[in-house]
Scaffold this active site. Structure first.
Site, PDB file in Angstrom:
ATOM      1  N   SER A 227      37.144  34.233  38.010  1.00 20.87           N
ATOM      2  CA  SER A 227      37.425  35.250  38.203  1.00 20.87           C
ATOM      3  C   SER A 227      36.559  35.238  39.396  1.00 20.87           C
ATOM      4  O   SER A 227      35.096  34.561  39.807  1.00 20.87           O
ATOM      5  CB  SER A 227      36.169  36.341  37.443  1.00 20.87           C
ATOM      6  OG  SER A 227      36.757  37.218  38.122  1.00 20.87           O
TER       7      SER A 227
ATOM      8  N   TYR B  29      29.825  39.596  32.406  1.00 21.64           N
ATOM      9  CA  TYR B  29      31.293  39.232  33.061  1.00 21.64           C
ATOM     10  C   TYR B  29      31.125  38.279  34.529  1.00 21.64           C
ATOM     11  O   TYR B  29      31.512  37.033  33.603  1.00 21.64           O
ATOM     12  CB  TYR B  29      32.358  40.351  33.392  1.00 21.64           C
ATOM     13  CG  TYR B  29      33.642  39.344  33.311  1.00 21.64           C
ATOM     14  CD1 TYR B  29      34.431  39.181  32.474  1.00 21.64           C
ATOM     15  CD2 TYR B  29      34.401  39.579  34.991  1.00 21.64           C
ATOM     16  CE1 TYR B  29      35.716  38.495  32.671  1.00 21.64           C
ATOM     17  CE2 TYR B  29      35.269  38.601  35.065  1.00 21.64           C
ATOM     18  CZ  TYR B  29      36.216  38.791  33.676  1.00 21.64           C
ATOM     19  OH  TYR B  29      36.974  38.098  33.991  1.00 21.64           O
TER      20      TYR B  29
END
Length: 267
Positions: A129, A142
């Protein structure tokens, strides 16, 4: 020879788009799901897999190899989102996120490497990501799980080159998928000191995903990487400003970059 591709988390979202696109390109594609029997709209065959379970991982890999005789490409796509103030996210949810986003992909890579070594060829693509390149407020867990996978990939890439195996990262920005509905959200507590600002940011984070790019862009990008015999270490796919934020982090002083992020998130 048609390449055999396995995509973890291939029953929805980005994984589903990648799988269906690659199948149309003529590849032999398998996706995975924890409960494939419940998925009725998949255009690619699904194999049972829970990336948090080592036995499940090995059974899945063996099933594909036994059927096809080889495994050319592993796309580590399975992952989960998580938001919240670090102080208030339950520790069991933090551990679950790392089990899914980091330890699961590590175990899956370890499971496919013997076969790829035997073939003297193979490609592992880890979906990380853009958030993994920076610490984002209320997305600390995350960002860190995806950032760790980026570095694991860099290391493994050098270790396995001698066997003819390539490893690369693909970091997507925001894409219009249903990930927000499956993300763990730490609740906005009434007596929390973060109540106002976290509540506002939670809505903004979900809006960014809903208004994200078309997942077909990821599928097309992955297809190009598979066709490339010498992939780069890192790829970023997403909106220009999301990718440019990584460049800014490299060139701006730390505190200036931090201030920019805080202004963006209205902190």
């Amino acid at each position: 020879m048609q390449k055999v591709i396995l995509i973890t988390g291939g029953s929805s979202g980005i994984g589903k788009s990648i799988g269906e696109y690659l199948q149309k390109q003529g590849y032999i594609v398998y996706g995975t799901s924890r409960t494939p029997e419940k998925i009725t709209n998949s255009l690619i065959p699904l194999v049972a897999l829970d990336v948090r379970d080592v036995v499940s991982i090995k059974q899945c890999i063996n099933q594909v190899i036994e059927k096809e005789g080889r495994l050319d490409v592993l796309i580590n796509n399975a992952g989960v989102g998580i938001t919240g103030p670090l102080e208030e996210i339950p520790m069991e949810e933090i551990k679950n996120n790392f089990e899914t986003n980091l330890f699961g992909p590590i175990e899956t890579m370890r499971a496919v490497l013997p076969q790829m070594r035997k073939q003297k060829s193979g490609l592992i693509i880890n979906i990380t990501s853009i958030a993994g390149y920076m610490g984002l407020p209320f997305r600390s867990v995350y960002s860190s799980s995806k950032g760790a996978l980026e570095l694991i990939t860099e290391s493994l890439r050098m270790e396995v080159k001698q066997f003819g195996i390539e490893v690369t990262n693909v970091a997507p920005g925001d894409f219009a998928t249903d990930i927000a509905s499956r993300r763990f959200h730490a609740p906005v507590l009434l007596n929390s000191p973060y109540k106002k600002v976290y509540g506002q940011q939670l809505a903004t984070i979900n809006e960014h995903v809903s208004g994200g790019s078309d997942p077909i862009e990821m599928a097309q990008g992955i297809a190009k990487i598979i066709k490339n015999g010498n992939p780069n270490v890192h790829y970023k796919i997403g909106a220009f400003m999301q990718k440019f934020s990584i460049v800014l982090k490299r060139i701006l002083p730390d505190k200036m970059y931090e201030k920019m992020l805080m202004n963006h998130y209205k902190l």
